[in-house]
Enzyme design. Structure first.
Site, PDB file in Angstrom:
ATOM      1  N   ASP A   1      39.740  37.327  34.494  1.00 34.04           N
ATOM      2  CA  ASP A   1      39.625  36.458  35.404  1.00 34.04           C
ATOM      3  C   ASP A   1      39.502  37.239  36.965  1.00 34.04           C
ATOM      4  OD1 ASP A   1      40.573  34.489  33.940  1.00 34.04           O
ATOM      5  OD2 ASP A   1      42.649  34.659  34.420  1.00 34.04           O
TER       6      ASP A   1
HETATM    7  N1  URA Z   1      44.388  35.737  30.492  1.00 37.32           N
HETATM    8  C1  URA Z   1      44.597  35.239  31.739  1.00 37.32           C
HETATM    9  O1  URA Z   1      45.240  34.343  31.942  1.00 37.32           O
HETATM   10  N2  URA Z   1      43.615  35.896  32.334  1.00 37.32           N
HETATM   11  C2  URA Z   1      42.792  37.071  31.982  1.00 37.32           C
HETATM   12  O2  URA Z   1      42.174  37.323  32.908  1.00 37.32           O
HETATM   13  C3  URA Z   1      43.162  37.222  30.588  1.00 37.32           C
HETATM   14  C4  URA Z   1      43.664  36.764  29.921  1.00 37.32           C
END
Ligand code: URA
Length: 238
Positions: A105
């Site tokens: 993310d």
């Molecule tokens: N889980 C999440 O919530 N975000 C990420 O970027 C990777 C794994």
């Protein structure tokens, strides 16, 4: 053997159309040191020198990037600064293009693999291969002691999904901080798992391991080149 103009275009030096001009402007030599000027010539990539330098990773690229916060794993620049903006411009012109192995993310940092090896991307992101990914999370409230057992069951369901999460390994680092190791990669998975099992909101999230690889002390925004053999499967025993 590869056509010289195609090779130069695939490695991001110039477009195929620009190859003739590129060969005029740069000293491109074959293995015996003779200067190459014909775009259609068939060449051995390993023997080529451009202005005295070997070709830039003609066999492919595999990179370990420390993804900083605030950049997206997307090729669409309208979504904001991307991880690809952190790479040298020539690498951004390569074909096949460089892509991330799964995604983090925008507000997650840490270890992200980037590669132009399509088969490797498929293999490493396939849930069948169970590649372990470890995340370090801090959350907004004390986590219940039983949360590790809940993650381990393989029965935790995320909102809107039928299939439960595969068993995940939890290691507490403090009342509001933990490692969580997953073998799959669903959308916002770590954040949704903490919300589902502990009613907690993840405040910071960093991935520090991917399979056998560790982020270590690599600074945010920097990358290192890995051997293309890093994930090579052992040859079957005869
Ligand atoms: N889980 C999440 O919530 N975000 C990420 O970027 C990777 C794994």
């Amino acid at each position: 053997m590869r056509r010289l103009d195609q090779l130069l275009a695939n490695l991001g030096y110039c477009s195929r159309r620009e190859a003739r001009d590129f060969l005029r402007a740069h000293e491109v030599c074959g293995g015996d040191g003779t200067r190459l000027t014909q775009p259609a010539l068939k060449v051995d990539p390993a023997s080529i020198r451009i202005d005295g330098e070997p070709l830039d990773h003609p066999d492919g690229l595999l990179l370990l990037l420390h993804k900083p916060l605030g950049v997206v794993c997307s090729h669409d620049r309208s979504e904001g600064p991307t991880v690809y903006d952190l790479l040298p411009p020539r690498w951004q012109q390569r074909n096949p293009g460089i892509t991330s192995v799964g995604r983090l993310d925008k507000d997650t940092s840490g270890l992200l693999l980037l590669t132009d090896q399509t088969a490797l991307v498929h293999r490493l992101t396939s849930p069948r291969h169970h590649v372990e990914k470890r995340y370090r999370a801090t959350v907004d409230r004390d986590l219940p002691p039983e949360i590790g057992a809940v993650f381990a069951t393989g029965e935790l369901r995320l909102d809107g999904e039928d299939a439960p999460c595969l068993p995940a390994r939890y290691e507490a680092l403090g009342p509001r901080e933990a490692f969580l190791t997953l073998t799959e990669g669903r959308y916002h998975q770590v954040r949704r798992m903490f919300a589902a099992a502990g009613g907690a909101t993840v405040l910071t999230l960093l991935r520090d391991r991917f399979g056998p690889l560790e982020l270590g002390s690599l600074p945010a925004g920097e990358w290192r080149i890995l051997s293309l053999d890093t994930f090579r499967e052992p040859a079957p025993r005869s």
